[in-house]
Design a protein around this motif. Structure first.
Motif, PDB file in Angstrom:
ATOM      1  N   SER A  38     -98.786  47.194 -61.104  1.00 26.20           N
ATOM      2  CA  SER A  38     -99.117  45.775 -61.292  1.00 26.20           C
ATOM      3  C   SER A  38     -99.770  45.199 -60.034  1.00 26.20           C
ATOM      4  O   SER A  38    -100.760  44.471 -60.108  1.00 26.20           O
ATOM      5  CB  SER A  38     -97.855  44.988 -61.655  1.00 26.20           C
ATOM      6  N   SER A  71     -85.539  55.413 -64.669  1.00 23.28           N
ATOM      7  CA  SER A  71     -85.943  54.053 -65.049  1.00 23.28           C
ATOM      8  C   SER A  71     -86.299  53.225 -63.813  1.00 23.28           C
ATOM      9  O   SER A  71     -87.282  52.472 -63.811  1.00 23.28           O
ATOM     10  CB  SER A  71     -84.823  53.394 -65.835  1.00 23.28           C
ATOM     11  N   SER A  72     -85.480  53.391 -62.742  1.00 22.62           N
ATOM     12  CA  SER A  72     -85.784  52.673 -61.497  1.00 22.62           C
ATOM     13  C   SER A  72     -87.134  53.114 -60.924  1.00 22.62           C
ATOM     14  O   SER A  72     -87.929  52.293 -60.454  1.00 22.62           O
ATOM     15  CB  SER A  72     -84.671  52.927 -60.467  1.00 22.62           C
ATOM     16  N   SER A  96     -81.163  56.466 -65.403  1.00 20.80           N
ATOM     17  CA  SER A  96     -81.176  55.235 -64.614  1.00 20.80           C
ATOM     18  C   SER A  96     -82.100  55.370 -63.407  1.00 20.80           C
ATOM     19  O   SER A  96     -82.875  54.459 -63.093  1.00 20.80           O
ATOM     20  CB  SER A  96     -79.753  54.910 -64.165  1.00 20.80           C
ATOM     21  N   ASN A 133     -89.824  51.601 -63.013  1.00 20.30           N
ATOM     22  CA  ASN A 133     -89.993  50.182 -62.680  1.00 20.30           C
ATOM     23  C   ASN A 133     -90.712  50.010 -61.348  1.00 20.30           C
ATOM     24  O   ASN A 133     -91.563  49.127 -61.190  1.00 20.30           O
ATOM     25  CB  ASN A 133     -88.626  49.492 -62.635  1.00 20.30           C
ATOM     26  N   SER A 185     -94.216  50.871 -61.937  1.00 23.41           N
ATOM     27  CA  SER A 185     -94.823  49.802 -62.727  1.00 23.41           C
ATOM     28  C   SER A 185     -95.173  48.602 -61.845  1.00 23.41           C
ATOM     29  O   SER A 185     -96.249  48.005 -61.974  1.00 23.41           O
ATOM     30  CB  SER A 185     -93.881  49.384 -63.846  1.00 23.41           C
ATOM     31  N   ASP A 186     -94.229  48.277 -60.930  1.00 25.09           N
ATOM     32  CA  ASP A 186     -94.507  47.162 -60.005  1.00 25.09           C
ATOM     33  C   ASP A 186     -95.701  47.481 -59.118  1.00 25.09           C
ATOM     34  O   ASP A 186     -96.557  46.624 -58.868  1.00 25.09           O
ATOM     35  CB  ASP A 186     -93.268  46.871 -59.157  1.00 25.09           C
TER      36      ASP A 186
END
Length: 281
Positions: A82, A71-72, A68, A75, A78-79
């Protein structure tokens, strides 16, 4: 054999403590039954299985927590990626826009330079029948037509009033009150202007007492007759004379509003069109 004990098949799968508890449960040293050993072994195996499952569950929970967190982090990254990609795309767009602007700016500069050159040519062409007389002091109630006639007589050329279209003084570009205003003479034909300049040059070359200065008593001790150049061409002519002096060019002159250089009698004639051209010499 000494030091070796024998156990039945039921007891071989049970540790010593379990065997002891089983023996005590049946009341003495008599060996336990096969069913008792099987039940004990089943209970022991179940306890071990539960303990193992608890351990696996704990490990799985830890792995799940780590997953978890990972994964955070993914993310978050990933942000950020982006956002970076968006900013990079905007930067690329700005760079492309900047490239377009730079190309347009270069084209505009080239167009402006071409227009400036064309405008200078037109301005100079409009002065194709003009001469500029420098060094004649201004007097109150002066008659500039008579001044031009005196100069024509001095350089030995016949000029009547009908051949003069217009004559006037112009203020110097520099704000110097001590600087003498030049006299601009516009002739009716270009030929008269060319003859006037040629005679002025001849008279200067055979100056009085070996001097290249032209002087008329009561009018001027030293005056010059030149083509009426635009301000840009005056600056270019001044720089051309400076370069000619530095690089030992023998000749520098103006003809029909154009500036020329020649290093010696056998070298080619160079038409100076811009300050950049002087830098390439």
């Amino acid at each position: 054999m000494d030091g070796i004990s024998w156990r039945c098949s039921d007891c071989r799968g049970v540790d010593a403590n379990t065997r002891g508890s089983l023996v005590s449960a049946v009341g003495g040293p008599s060996p336990p039954t096969t069913r008792s050993f099987a039940a004990a072994r089943e209970n022991a195996g179940r306890g071990d299985l539960i303990a193992a499952l608890d351990g696996i569950h704990s490990e799985l929970k830890a792995i799940k927590d780590q997953q978890s967190l990972f994964s955070s982090s993914i993310n978050f990254c990933s942000d950020k990626i982006s956002d970076f990609e968006d900013k990079l795309n905007r930067i690329n767009e700005w760079m492309r826009a900047t490239d377009r602007i730079l190309r347009q700016n270069a084209d505009i500069k080239a167009s402006v330079s071409s227009l400036d050159s064309r405008l200078s040519e037109l301005e100079q062409s409009a002065r194709s029948r003009n001469i500029e007389i420098q060094g004649i002091l201004e007097k109150s109630n002066e008659n500039l037509i008579e001044v031009v006639k005196k100069i024509a007589e001095y350089i030995d050329i016949d000029v009547n009033q009908n051949e003069i279209e217009h004559v006037h003084r112009i203020k110097p570009k520099q704000s110097d009150k001590t600087k003498i205003k030049s006299i601009i003479v516009e002739f009716r034909s270009r030929k008269i202007k060319e003859d006037f300049l040629a005679k002025s040059k001849q008279r200067r070359m055979r100056g009085d007492k070996g001097s290249s200065k032209m002087n008329i008593p009561g009018l001027s001790e030293c005056f010059f007759v030149n083509e009426h150049l635009t301000l840009a061409n005056k600056i270019l002519y001044k720089e051309a004379r400076s370069v000619a002096k530095t690089k030992l060019f023998k000749y520098v002159w103006v003809k029909n509003g154009m500036i020329f250089l020649r290093q010696d009698d056998s070298s080619r004639i160079i038409h100076v069109k811009s300050l950049n051209a002087l830098g390439d010499l």
